[in-house]
Write a protein that holds these residues in place. Structure first.
Motif, mmCIF file in Angstrom:
data_model
loop_
_atom_site.group_PDB
_atom_site.id
_atom_site.type_symbol
_atom_site.label_atom_id
_atom_site.label_comp_id
_atom_site.label_asym_id
_atom_site.label_seq_id
_atom_site.Cartn_x
_atom_site.Cartn_y
_atom_site.Cartn_z
ATOM 1 N N SER A 29 -2.067 3.895 6.603
ATOM 2 C CA SER A 29 -3.240 4.133 7.450
ATOM 3 C C SER A 29 -4.439 3.226 7.218
ATOM 4 C CB SER A 29 -3.639 5.598 7.319
ATOM 5 O OG SER A 29 -2.539 6.433 7.603
ATOM 6 N N PRO A 30 -5.006 3.100 6.010
ATOM 7 C CA PRO A 30 -6.158 2.209 5.851
ATOM 8 C C PRO A 30 -5.809 0.750 6.140
ATOM 9 C CG PRO A 30 -5.963 3.697 3.972
ATOM 10 C CD PRO A 30 -4.697 3.817 4.754
ATOM 11 N N ARG A 47 -0.800 8.201 5.853
ATOM 12 C CA ARG A 47 -1.246 8.958 4.700
ATOM 13 C C ARG A 47 -2.552 9.663 5.050
ATOM 14 N NH1 ARG A 47 -2.889 4.338 0.319
ATOM 15 N NH2 ARG A 47 -4.818 5.449 -0.117
ATOM 16 N N GLY A 78 -10.881 7.257 5.666
ATOM 17 C CA GLY A 78 -11.142 6.355 4.568
ATOM 18 C C GLY A 78 -9.884 6.115 3.759
ATOM 19 N N LEU A 79 -10.044 5.930 2.455
ATOM 20 C CA LEU A 79 -8.878 5.756 1.595
ATOM 21 C C LEU A 79 -8.090 7.042 1.465
ATOM 22 C CD1 LEU A 79 -10.263 3.432 -1.212
ATOM 23 C CD2 LEU A 79 -8.625 2.865 0.582
ATOM 24 N N SER A 92 -4.278 -10.276 2.311
ATOM 25 C CA SER A 92 -4.910 -9.064 2.834
ATOM 26 C C SER A 92 -4.169 -8.629 4.080
ATOM 27 C CB SER A 92 -6.382 -9.317 3.185
ATOM 28 O OG SER A 92 -6.477 -10.186 4.321
ATOM 29 N N GLY A 124 -6.333 10.883 5.438
ATOM 30 C CA GLY A 124 -7.600 10.199 5.631
ATOM 31 C C GLY A 124 -8.684 11.218 5.910
ATOM 32 N N SER A 184 -5.896 9.882 0.757
ATOM 33 C CA SER A 184 -4.930 10.186 -0.297
ATOM 34 C C SER A 184 -3.696 9.338 -0.079
ATOM 35 C CB SER A 184 -4.549 11.675 -0.247
ATOM 36 O OG SER A 184 -3.707 11.929 0.866
ATOM 37 N N ILE A 185 -2.702 9.521 -0.942
ATOM 38 C CA ILE A 185 -1.426 8.828 -0.740
ATOM 39 C C ILE A 185 -0.359 9.796 -0.247
ATOM 40 C CG2 ILE A 185 -1.962 7.075 -2.469
ATOM 41 C CD1 ILE A 185 -0.054 8.564 -4.389
ATOM 42 N N ILE A 190 0.854 -1.173 0.000
ATOM 43 C CA ILE A 190 0.000 0.000 0.000
ATOM 44 C C ILE A 190 0.895 1.229 0.000
ATOM 45 C CG2 ILE A 190 -0.249 -0.127 2.518
ATOM 46 C CD1 ILE A 190 -2.952 1.268 2.265
ATOM 47 N N SER A 196 2.519 -1.163 6.947
ATOM 48 C CA SER A 196 1.376 -0.771 6.140
ATOM 49 C C SER A 196 1.250 0.743 6.202
ATOM 50 C CB SER A 196 0.095 -1.456 6.635
ATOM 51 O OG SER A 196 -0.955 -1.305 5.696
#
Length: 353
Positions: A79-80, A106, A110-111, A55, A108, A113-114, A29, A77
């Motif tokens: 954040s998400p 990153r 949710g998803l 996963s 947030g 941004s990067i 990720i 990993s």
């Protein structure tokens, strides 16, 4: 020992191997994918095992298995993905299994941004999973410190039989800096008589578990865990302070944001302002006592974060209402600049120098 130029994420992998880590389970990720990429190539060279799980949920449960068998194990990993690992992290803490978890944060929620962010402070320091558990949380501000804290993290994880989280962000993961792998940081991996290594007919089987069906037994276990966390508070506080005894304004910042704040401090000092800095290196345990050393006539503490104000809560707890608290933050992956931070400081100081 000579220094080598490395990207932060690759330095994570190199430091883990140097610390004796031989197991990695994770999932790619952005912005931390170079960690598994590096370890997929380098771990097998030292007899280690790399598994790209199906996963994040699978990866953290693989960590549970390897840690339970006594191995030094790493997962990483962003954040998400860390959010998906929270149930397993709670299991690891409940079962008292040592491991190191790297979170390159990153934007947030949710998803999101990067882009780099610091939005996982609550998740890391308050425990994102169920139960009254804590992680040891360390926040490096440069790649050398990232290397040092990864190596320290494995030792602390073993000493306290507890997960350790290294809280970074997209900037430190992607930047390249010279690093040195210090020989004096390497320690012998301790014996783990509690691990599920097989009895060999010489002892009773070890059982690793976080399930207690009797309330009295679970409460007793929780008391044991809380006593361990109190020991961490006594022995594992790490902090950098600068000029707080004489400052008219003290900044509070951690990680890469603290580096930006240091640039703002240099500019303000050139203009004649008296400013200082508290940089927590351990976010749990938090360096509350350092705030007691601030100039009692200080006009305020300015917390700067790449979020909407999360460490700000700990700063308010630390000062107990005795010093005015202020906040400046950028969200969504936006990075605060030294000029805007300095402008906020001048606003608080009202031109006083």
């Amino acid at each position: 020992m000579s220094k080598v130029l490395m990207k932060g994420n690759e330095a994570v992998g190199a430091a883990a191997i140097a610390a004796g880590c031989r197991y990695f389970f994770g999932y790619p990720i952005t912005p931390q994918s170079e960690v598994p990429e590096y370890l997929s190539r380098e771990l097998p060279k030292v007899g280690g095992v790399f598994v790209q799980a199906e996963s994040e949920v699978a990866a953290i449960n693989m960590v549970y298995g390897a840690a339970g068998a006594g191995g030094r194990v790493l997962t990483s990993s962003s954040s998400p993905g860390i959010a998906l690992k929270q149930e397993g992290i709670s299991y690891l803490a409940g079962a008292e299994l040592p491991c190191v978890i790297v979170d390159m944060m990153r934007g947030g929620p949710g998803l999101g941004s990067i882009q780099p962010s610091q939005t996982d402070y609550f998740l890391a320091t308050r425990g994102g999973g169920n139960g009254d558990y804590r992680l040891l949380v360390l926040a490096p501000s440069d790649v050398q410190e990232l290397v040092d804290l990864i190596m320290l993290g494995f030792d602390l994880a073993d000493e306290y039989r507890n997960p350790v989280m290294i809280l970074g962000d997209g900037m430190i993961g992607q930047m390249m800096e010279p690093v040195e792998f210090k020989e004096d940081l390497k320690r012998e991996i301790p014996e783990k008589p509690w691990a599920t290594t097989g009895t060999k007919g010489q002892r009773k089987p070890n059982i690793i578990n976080s399930l207690y069906l009797e309330a009295e037994l679970l409460e007793e276990h929780n008391h044991h865990l809380q006593a361990k966390y109190e020991k961490m508070k006594q022995n594992e506080v790490r902090v950098e302070t600068y000029n707080i005894e004489d400052a008219d304004l003290v900044f509070a910042a951690y990680g890469t944001t603290a580096r930006i704040v240091k640039t703002a401090i240099a500019k303000l000092e050139e203009e004649g302002y008296k400013v200082g800095l508290i940089r927590p290196i351990s976010l749990f345990p938090y360096p509350y006592d350092s705030f007691k050393n601030i100039n009692p006539n200080c006009k305020g503490i300015l917390t700067v974060e790449m979020n909407a104000g999360q460490m700000l809560d700990d700063v308010k707890i630390a000062v107990e209402g005795k010093i005015p608290t202020h906040f400046y933050g950028r969200t969504g992956g936006m990075v605060p600049g030294p000029a805007e931070i300095a402008d906020k400081a001048r606003e608080i100081l009202g031109g006083d120098r």
